[in-house]
Write a protein that holds these residues in place. Structure first.
Motif, PDB file in Angstrom:
ATOM      1  N   THR A   4      23.412 124.298  31.832  1.00 14.23           N
ATOM      2  CA  THR A   4      24.864 123.732  32.352  1.00 14.23           C
ATOM      3  C   THR A   4      24.653 122.743  33.346  1.00 14.23           C
ATOM      4  N   ASP A   5      25.168 121.925  33.238  1.00 11.47           N
ATOM      5  CA  ASP A   5      25.429 120.672  34.226  1.00 11.47           C
ATOM      6  C   ASP A   5      26.680 120.502  34.636  1.00 11.47           C
ATOM      7  N   ARG A   6      27.099 120.312  35.889  1.00 10.31           N
ATOM      8  CA  ARG A   6      28.194 120.325  36.522  1.00 10.31           C
ATOM      9  C   ARG A   6      28.617 119.190  37.554  1.00 10.31           C
ATOM     10  N   VAL A   7      29.479 118.173  37.577  1.00  8.92           N
ATOM     11  CA  VAL A   7      30.017 117.147  38.381  1.00  8.92           C
ATOM     12  C   VAL A   7      31.440 117.299  38.606  1.00  8.92           C
ATOM     13  N   GLY A   8      31.688 117.009  39.846  1.00 11.35           N
ATOM     14  CA  GLY A   8      33.065 116.908  40.195  1.00 11.35           C
ATOM     15  C   GLY A   8      33.339 115.842  41.162  1.00 11.35           C
ATOM     16  N   ARG A   9      34.799 115.472  41.171  1.00 14.60           N
ATOM     17  CA  ARG A   9      35.238 114.403  42.180  1.00 14.60           C
ATOM     18  C   ARG A   9      36.807 114.623  42.339  1.00 14.60           C
ATOM     19  N   VAL A  10      37.273 114.052  43.534  1.00 17.46           N
ATOM     20  CA  VAL A  10      38.591 114.096  43.787  1.00 17.46           C
ATOM     21  C   VAL A  10      38.939 112.696  43.456  1.00 17.46           C
ATOM     22  N   ILE A  11      39.969 112.564  42.490  1.00 20.64           N
ATOM     23  CA  ILE A  11      40.440 111.130  42.165  1.00 20.64           C
ATOM     24  C   ILE A  11      41.998 111.049  42.743  1.00 20.64           C
ATOM     25  N   ALA A  12      41.989 109.874  43.401  1.00 24.81           N
ATOM     26  CA  ALA A  12      43.388 109.724  44.020  1.00 24.81           C
ATOM     27  C   ALA A  12      44.399 109.281  42.948  1.00 24.81           C
ATOM     28  N   PRO A  14      47.747 111.253  40.185  1.00 21.81           N
ATOM     29  CA  PRO A  14      48.182 112.556  39.726  1.00 21.81           C
ATOM     30  C   PRO A  14      47.360 113.075  38.406  1.00 21.81           C
ATOM     31  N   PRO A  15      47.393 114.261  38.227  1.00 19.03           N
ATOM     32  CA  PRO A  15      46.751 114.935  37.066  1.00 19.03           C
ATOM     33  C   PRO A  15      47.513 114.469  35.767  1.00 19.03           C
ATOM     34  N   ALA A  16      48.626 114.031  35.923  1.00 19.32           N
ATOM     35  CA  ALA A  16      49.293 113.227  34.377  1.00 19.32           C
ATOM     36  C   ALA A  16      48.502 111.820  34.241  1.00 19.32           C
ATOM     37  N   ALA A  17      48.186 111.198  35.182  1.00 20.45           N
ATOM     38  CA  ALA A  17      47.569 110.063  35.003  1.00 20.45           C
ATOM     39  C   ALA A  17      46.206 110.266  34.552  1.00 20.45           C
ATOM     40  N   VAL A  18      45.332 111.138  35.039  1.00 17.05           N
ATOM     41  CA  VAL A  18      43.764 111.727  34.451  1.00 17.05           C
ATOM     42  C   VAL A  18      44.128 112.120  33.240  1.00 17.05           C
ATOM     43  N   TYR A  19      44.865 113.113  32.949  1.00 18.47           N
ATOM     44  CA  TYR A  19      44.985 113.724  31.493  1.00 18.47           C
ATOM     45  C   TYR A  19      45.047 112.553  30.371  1.00 18.47           C
ATOM     46  N   GLY A  20      46.239 111.597  30.870  1.00 19.85           N
ATOM     47  CA  GLY A  20      46.342 110.650  30.000  1.00 19.85           C
ATOM     48  C   GLY A  20      45.239 109.718  29.487  1.00 19.85           C
ATOM     49  N   ALA A 116      47.472 114.701  46.978  1.00 19.40           N
ATOM     50  CA  ALA A 116      48.444 113.711  46.176  1.00 19.40           C
ATOM     51  C   ALA A 116      47.278 113.307  44.990  1.00 19.40           C
ATOM     52  N   GLY A 117      46.167 113.770  44.640  1.00 19.54           N
ATOM     53  CA  GLY A 117      45.304 113.421  43.751  1.00 19.54           C
ATOM     54  C   GLY A 117      44.916 114.504  43.138  1.00 19.54           C
ATOM     55  N   THR A 118      43.840 114.482  42.221  1.00 16.56           N
ATOM     56  CA  THR A 118      43.362 115.596  41.265  1.00 16.56           C
ATOM     57  C   THR A 118      41.759 115.634  41.079  1.00 16.56           C
ATOM     58  N   GLU A 119      41.404 116.873  41.469  1.00 21.31           N
ATOM     59  CA  GLU A 119      40.119 117.437  41.543  1.00 21.31           C
ATOM     60  C   GLU A 119      39.787 117.527  39.918  1.00 21.31           C
ATOM     61  N   GLU A 152      43.611 105.096  39.501  1.00 23.67           N
ATOM     62  CA  GLU A 152      43.824 105.028  40.894  1.00 23.67           C
ATOM     63  C   GLU A 152      44.569 103.972  41.210  1.00 23.67           C
ATOM     64  N   THR A 153      45.629 103.898  41.810  1.00 20.49           N
ATOM     65  CA  THR A 153      46.506 102.748  42.256  1.00 20.49           C
ATOM     66  C   THR A 153      46.121 102.494  43.923  1.00 20.49           C
ATOM     67  N   PRO A 154      46.168 101.292  44.303  1.00 17.90           N
ATOM     68  CA  PRO A 154      45.828 100.606  45.448  1.00 17.90           C
ATOM     69  C   PRO A 154      46.958 101.098  46.341  1.00 17.90           C
ATOM     70  N   ASP A 155      46.613 101.575  47.669  1.00 16.50           N
ATOM     71  CA  ASP A 155      47.676 102.121  48.443  1.00 16.50           C
ATOM     72  C   ASP A 155      48.622 100.893  49.009  1.00 16.50           C
TER      73      ASP A 155
END
Length: 155
Positions: A4-12, A14-20, A116-119, A152-155
């Protein structure tokens, strides 16, 4: 014993954008190939029981020979489970003559709201032994970085 290999990251984003972005053909072609590769989806059916076929081409095949041909990795991916805004479970089979790449690898993309982001955590189980752990984890991290840049959208 399966690996098993696992990698994670928080993305700035929302979950809807990432899932899409996990279920859109053009999005996947843009962000899924790790650094040093480009991708093309040949078949697309985004539903449980459906899936896609992706051809990944190495930009410099001398750096890393492909699993399917000298310059390519071809992978058939099935969607085993789609849970909106929570997870996408894929079953990936590489097209390769070398038995060290045989078998079905399960890739689980878990999404969790993080401020405000998604892990995003990617867990790969039953990783074929021909795929080196360090290279695989680096490839997943690269894809996650590409995904972050894509959604991600710029601030």
């Amino acid at each position: 014993m399966s690996r098993t290999d696992r990698v994670g990251r928080v993305i700035a984003a929302p979950p809807a954008a990432v899932y899409g972005a996990l279920l859109d053909r053009e999005s996947l072609e843009a962000w899924l190939p790790p650094d040093g590769m480009r991708g093309r989806i040949e078949r697309w059916d985004p539903r449980p029981g459906g899936g896609f076929r992706m051809v990944l081409t190495y930009l410099d095949p001398a750096e890393a020979p492909g699993k399917t041909s000298e310059a390519t990795d071809v992978v058939d991916v099935g969607f085993a489970e789609l849970v909106p805004l929570e997870r996408v479970v894929q079953q990936a089979v590489f097209e390769a003559d070398d038995p060290s790449y045989a078998g079905t690898m399960t890739m689980t993309w878990r999404l969790a709201a993080a401020g405000a982001g998604t892990e995003v955590t990617v867990t790969a189980t039953d990783v074929p032994p021909g795929i080196g752990r360090a290279d695989h984890e680096a490839g997943i991290a690269s894809s996650l970085a590409n995904l972050a840049s894509y959604v991600e959208t710029p601030d």
